[in-house]
Motif scaffolding. Structure first.
Motif, PDB file in Angstrom:
ATOM      1  N   LEU A   1      -3.474   7.551   7.218  1.00  0.00           N
ATOM      2  CA  LEU A   1      -2.733   7.091   6.046  1.00  0.00           C
ATOM      3  C   LEU A   1      -3.188   5.684   5.636  1.00  0.00           C
ATOM      4  O   LEU A   1      -3.356   5.388   4.456  1.00  0.00           O
ATOM      5  N   CYS A   2      -3.395   4.822   6.618  1.00  0.00           N
ATOM      6  CA  CYS A   2      -3.829   3.455   6.334  1.00  0.00           C
ATOM      7  C   CYS A   2      -5.207   3.460   5.681  1.00  0.00           C
ATOM      8  O   CYS A   2      -5.479   2.667   4.779  1.00  0.00           O
ATOM      9  N   THR A   3      -6.063   4.350   6.145  1.00  0.00           N
ATOM     10  CA  THR A   3      -7.410   4.428   5.596  1.00  0.00           C
ATOM     11  C   THR A   3      -7.365   4.939   4.151  1.00  0.00           C
ATOM     12  O   THR A   3      -8.045   4.416   3.280  1.00  0.00           O
ATOM     13  N   ILE A   4      -6.527   5.942   3.917  1.00  0.00           N
ATOM     14  CA  ILE A   4      -6.394   6.506   2.573  1.00  0.00           C
ATOM     15  C   ILE A   4      -5.930   5.435   1.580  1.00  0.00           C
ATOM     16  O   ILE A   4      -6.408   5.358   0.460  1.00  0.00           O
ATOM     17  N   CYS A   5      -5.006   4.582   2.017  1.00  0.00           N
ATOM     18  CA  CYS A   5      -4.484   3.545   1.117  1.00  0.00           C
ATOM     19  C   CYS A   5      -5.420   2.355   0.991  1.00  0.00           C
ATOM     20  O   CYS A   5      -5.133   1.436   0.237  1.00  0.00           O
ATOM     21  N   GLY A   6      -6.460   2.330   1.808  1.00  0.00           N
ATOM     22  CA  GLY A   6      -7.336   1.161   1.802  1.00  0.00           C
ATOM     23  C   GLY A   6      -6.718  -0.031   2.521  1.00  0.00           C
ATOM     24  O   GLY A   6      -7.174  -1.159   2.388  1.00  0.00           O
ATOM     25  N   GLU A   7      -5.672   0.217   3.310  1.00  0.00           N
ATOM     26  CA  GLU A   7      -5.020  -0.866   4.057  1.00  0.00           C
ATOM     27  C   GLU A   7      -5.765  -1.160   5.353  1.00  0.00           C
ATOM     28  O   GLU A   7      -5.498  -2.135   6.028  1.00  0.00           O
ATOM     29  N   TYR A   8      -6.655  -0.268   5.719  1.00  0.00           N
ATOM     30  CA  TYR A   8      -7.382  -0.468   6.974  1.00  0.00           C
ATOM     31  C   TYR A   8      -8.806   0.061   6.851  1.00  0.00           C
ATOM     32  O   TYR A   8      -9.034   1.148   6.307  1.00  0.00           O
ATOM     33  N   LYS A   9      -9.741  -0.721   7.349  1.00  0.00           N
ATOM     34  CA  LYS A   9     -11.134  -0.268   7.417  1.00  0.00           C
ATOM     35  C   LYS A   9     -11.638  -0.550   8.820  1.00  0.00           C
ATOM     36  O   LYS A   9     -11.590  -1.682   9.290  1.00  0.00           O
TER      37      LYS A   9
ATOM     38  N   THR B   1     -10.926  -8.493  11.830  1.00  0.00           N
ATOM     39  CA  THR B   1     -10.157  -9.451  11.033  1.00  0.00           C
ATOM     40  C   THR B   1      -8.805  -8.884  10.608  1.00  0.00           C
ATOM     41  O   THR B   1      -7.835  -9.607  10.494  1.00  0.00           O
ATOM     42  N   LYS B   2      -8.776  -7.577  10.353  1.00  0.00           N
ATOM     43  CA  LYS B   2      -7.470  -6.980  10.071  1.00  0.00           C
ATOM     44  C   LYS B   2      -7.265  -5.771  10.979  1.00  0.00           C
ATOM     45  O   LYS B   2      -7.881  -4.726  10.809  1.00  0.00           O
ATOM     46  N   HIS B   3      -6.387  -5.960  11.958  1.00  0.00           N
ATOM     47  CA  HIS B   3      -6.192  -4.926  12.966  1.00  0.00           C
ATOM     48  C   HIS B   3      -5.432  -3.734  12.399  1.00  0.00           C
ATOM     49  O   HIS B   3      -4.706  -3.875  11.412  1.00  0.00           O
ATOM     50  N   LEU B   4      -5.589  -2.619  13.069  1.00  0.00           N
ATOM     51  CA  LEU B   4      -4.885  -1.414  12.627  1.00  0.00           C
ATOM     52  C   LEU B   4      -3.373  -1.652  12.600  1.00  0.00           C
ATOM     53  O   LEU B   4      -2.678  -1.204  11.700  1.00  0.00           O
ATOM     54  N   TYR B   5      -2.864  -2.399  13.588  1.00  0.00           N
ATOM     55  CA  TYR B   5      -1.401  -2.561  13.650  1.00  0.00           C
ATOM     56  C   TYR B   5      -0.843  -3.372  12.471  1.00  0.00           C
ATOM     57  O   TYR B   5       0.339  -3.338  12.194  1.00  0.00           O
TER      58      TYR B   5
ATOM     59  N   PHE C   1      -4.170  -0.239  20.130  1.00  0.00           N
ATOM     60  CA  PHE C   1      -3.803  -1.101  21.260  1.00  0.00           C
ATOM     61  C   PHE C   1      -4.973  -1.920  21.799  1.00  0.00           C
ATOM     62  O   PHE C   1      -4.828  -2.587  22.817  1.00  0.00           O
ATOM     63  N   GLN C   2      -6.120  -1.873  21.139  1.00  0.00           N
ATOM     64  CA  GLN C   2      -7.287  -2.605  21.641  1.00  0.00           C
ATOM     65  C   GLN C   2      -6.992  -4.102  21.829  1.00  0.00           C
ATOM     66  O   GLN C   2      -7.323  -4.651  22.891  1.00  0.00           O
ATOM     67  N   PRO C   3      -6.326  -4.759  20.857  1.00  0.00           N
ATOM     68  CA  PRO C   3      -6.034  -6.194  21.080  1.00  0.00           C
ATOM     69  C   PRO C   3      -5.162  -6.422  22.321  1.00  0.00           C
ATOM     70  O   PRO C   3      -5.368  -7.383  23.058  1.00  0.00           O
TER      71      PRO C   3
END
Ligand SMILES: *[C@@H]1O[C@H](CO)[C@@H](O)[C@H](O)[C@H]1NC(C)=O
Ligand SMILES: *[C@@H]1O[C@H](CO)[C@@H](O)[C@H](O)[C@H]1NC(C)=O
Length: 632
Positions: free
Chosen positions: A545-553, A559-563, A611-613
């Motif tokens: 969903l985040c990828t579809i919205c362009g909120e996550y790459k 620089t911008k974590h999935l969370y 959870f990588q960070p």
């Protein structure tokens, strides 16, 4: 309008009587098998329009049955008395009988409706678990009774108070749960842990053995070799091969080991090195509950709590109403609209000691938009998320209402868990950061909290299922069940029983432990695969969903974590989710999963990415104190 309704009612009434007639006369069977139509005349004259009308009546009728059943179950859930319990049981049996009648008379009905048997059959199965229809009524009653006995044996125990010899022994299961979560006296914890098991083991084992036997029997009636094959069927899709849970467990293990090591370190500081060793397994009674799962009970002293900055203004609304409105605003923002107004007023937000269990739940009452939530709102951080989840489920019910009654169910439970929780993930993060200010330490605290809930459960769910599947396939003798339980839990989770078998035998020769009993205190539904796959699917859906919205790459993950992805305000999200929810149970869950994620494979990578960070952070802190990673 009125006359139309009246005609409709009269007609439908007529067909209901007609339906009953067909239900109660024996099914027409010909020697050519069930497909042959024996009444060609009716088939020939029936018009499509009339068929639809009859089907519609059948659905109306079924809806009424479902409504009566749901009302009885709801009454029991929010107001546990002997009368409501009896009524809930009675209504379950009634619904079962009705479902069975529909299935066994489907052939007759197909003739009467002028439809082919194959077309009609899916429309008459309104229960989710079709396999249960193979049982006869007595067998079904037996299953219900076994579940009930299992629940009451566990939840109605009382034990003597710790170090009080002269008191009545009236410490209840609920009180034990509170003590297990709050006491910091390891000896007291061990005492209650042991008392709990002593009181339940023997009885629960007997019930459990009968229950497993019943489930295996049901599986065989459905042409599966055992219960495990039966319940795993929805997860092993035809073209994707077997679900590889072993591989998933192995993939998650490195993250788990670091989380585990961190938790053991804190427990060691709390209870001392004599109780928690530096590199051995964790005694299970220190983990906040009798079962040692979930670890969320440990959060209050595990994760640094920040002071909540109240905004000064006093709230005129009750906490429940405030949380309800807050959750509503989120769903409106993603374009899912409001839930029906009646949801608020029909729901119950306070446990006046009458709830039959503690789990929050959402209900479809199968009557005009009658959806309800049962939840004991205490205004905690968790309540914010719980409210979002419950409202998400209500949206699910509202969305599938255009389906025929037989498909008015949510999809596969692991998938539903994943979708609903994925929607609330960004809310959780935003809420946490909003409360405690954004800093490196509050971010770590957020991730650690979440991992205690989503990651710590995975090895347990996996171990419990491995054990359960071996118990079902009789891979070990009943008297070895307890040893196997602990050997699986040690192997996958790194926890051990606080009781030494040899010492305990000396003290009480009659003690026959059956420690898995703790796993069935809250939820009697046996397989834990839902708890294992649910969180994995959740992060997959979230990332998609985040990828579809362009909120996550992925390539900018540093620089911008999935969370950090925030789904609020994206109408695209609501559109996809609504279309998935609208299909109810008419489409196999893997295809719904595909419409969100783009493929049908369940993968652990998004969870690990999320959870990588935290993983990096734990690696560093565990190294600082030179911890032994894992257990030996
Ligand atoms: C609970 O159920 C009993 C019947 O067993 C009923 O008399 C009572 O009014 C119910 N209480 C509430 C609060 O609904
Ligand atoms: C303890 O039990 C004895 C006999 O059962 C009773 O006489 C006594 O009053 C009790 N003491 C307390 C402190 O309750």
């Amino acid at each position: 309008m009125f006359s139309f309704r009246l005609t409709f009612f009269v007609h439908c009434y007529y067909y209901n009587v007609f339906l009953y007639y067909h239900l109660f006369v024996p099914a027409v069977r010909s020697s050519d098998g069930p497909r042959k139509r024996t009444n060609e005349k009716m088939v020939g004259t029936a018009t499509r329009h009339l068929d639809e009308f009859k089907i519609n009546c059948l659905h109306q009728f079924t809806k009424k049955e479902l409504n009566e059943h749901a009302v009885a179950q709801w009454n029991y859930q929010v107001n546990k008395t002997e009368a409501t319990e009896h009524e809930a049981m009675r209504s379950s049996i009634r619904l079962f009988i009705y479902q069975k009648l529909l299935v066994t008379s489907a052939e007759n009905m197909s003739v009467a409706f002028g439809m082919s048997y194959e077309d009609l059959l899916p429309l008459v199965y309104f229960v989710h678990d079709r396999g249960i229809c193979q049982l006869n009524t007595d067998e079904y009653k037996t299953t219900l009774m076994l579940k009930r006995k299992l629940k009451t044996t566990i939840n109605e125990l009382t034990v003597c108070e710790y170090r009080k010899t002269n008191h009545p022994c009236d410490v209840t299961a609920d009180e034990i749960n509170v003590i297990m979560a709050s006491s910091s006296d390891a000896i007291e914890l061990k005492y209650y842990w042991k008392a709990w098991h002593n009181h339940t083991s023997y009885d629960v084992k007997n019930i459990y053995m009968n229950y497993i036997e019943m489930l295996n029997y049901m599986a065989r009636l459905n042409r599966f070799s055992n219960e495990v094959d039966y319940y795993m069927e929805p997860y092993n899709s035809h073209n994707q091969g077997q679900l590889n849970a072993d591989q998933m467990y192995e993939g998650i293990r490195p993250l788990y080991l670091h989380l585990y090591t961190h938790v053991r370190k804190i427990l060691r500081e709390k209870f001392g090195t004599a109780t928690v060793s530096a590199n051995g397994p964790i005694p299970v009674h220190l983990l906040g509950s009798v079962l040692g799962q979930p670890w969320t009970k440990l959060i209050p002293f595990m994760v640094q709590e920040f002071v909540v900055h109240e905004s000064g203004k006093t709230h005129s609304m009750t906490p429940a109403k405030r949380l309800f409105d807050q959750a509503n605003r989120f769903f409106v923002s993603i374009g899912m609209g409001c839930v029906p107004k009646s949801v608020w007023s029909h729901s119950v937000w306070k446990d006046n000691k009458h709830f039959s269990n503690r789990q929050p739940s959402s209900w479809d009452l199968y009557a005009n938009n009658d959806f309800r939530i049962k939840m004991d709102v205490k205004d905690t951080v968790e309540d914010v998320y719980t409210m979002h989840k419950q409202l998400g489920l209500v949206h699910y019910f509202a969305a599938y209402k255009n389906q025929p009654i037989a498909y008015q169910h949510t999809s596969n439970p692991a998938f539903v868990y994943g979708v609903i929780n994925a929607l609330t993930l960004s809310v959780r993060y935003q809420d946490f950061i909003g409360r405690y200010n954004d800093s490196a330490s509050s971010r770590s605290a957020y991730l650690l909290r979440l991992a205690m809930e989503k990651v710590a459960v995975l090895p347990f769910a996996y171990a419990a299922d491995v054990w359960h599947s071996e118990a079902c396939t009789s891979s070990f003798a009943p008297k070895r069940m307890n040893d196997h339980w602990w050997s699986k839990r040690l192997k996958y989770e790194g926890v051990v029983s606080p009781i030494s078998k040899d010492m305990d035998k000396c003290m009480n020769p009659n003690y026959k432990p059956f420690d898995p009993s703790a796993a069935y205190a809250e939820v009697i539904e046996l397989p834990h695969i839902k708890d294992f796959l649910g969180p994995i699917i959740e992060f997959q859906v979230f990332k998609a969903l985040c990828t579809i919205c362009g909120e996550y790459k992925s390539k900018h993950a540093k620089t911008k974590h999935l969370y950090e992805c925030n789904l609020r305000g994206y109408k695209k999200v609501g559109k996809i989710i609504k279309s998935v929810m609208a299909s109810g149970s008419s489409v196999e869950w893997k295809f719904l999963f595909e419409t969100i994620v783009g493929h049908r494979r369940v993968e652990i990578e998004p969870l690990l990415e999320y959870f990588q960070p935290l993983h990096n952070h734990l690696l560093k802190t565990n190294q600082e104190t030179n911890e032994h990673i894992g257990w030996k």
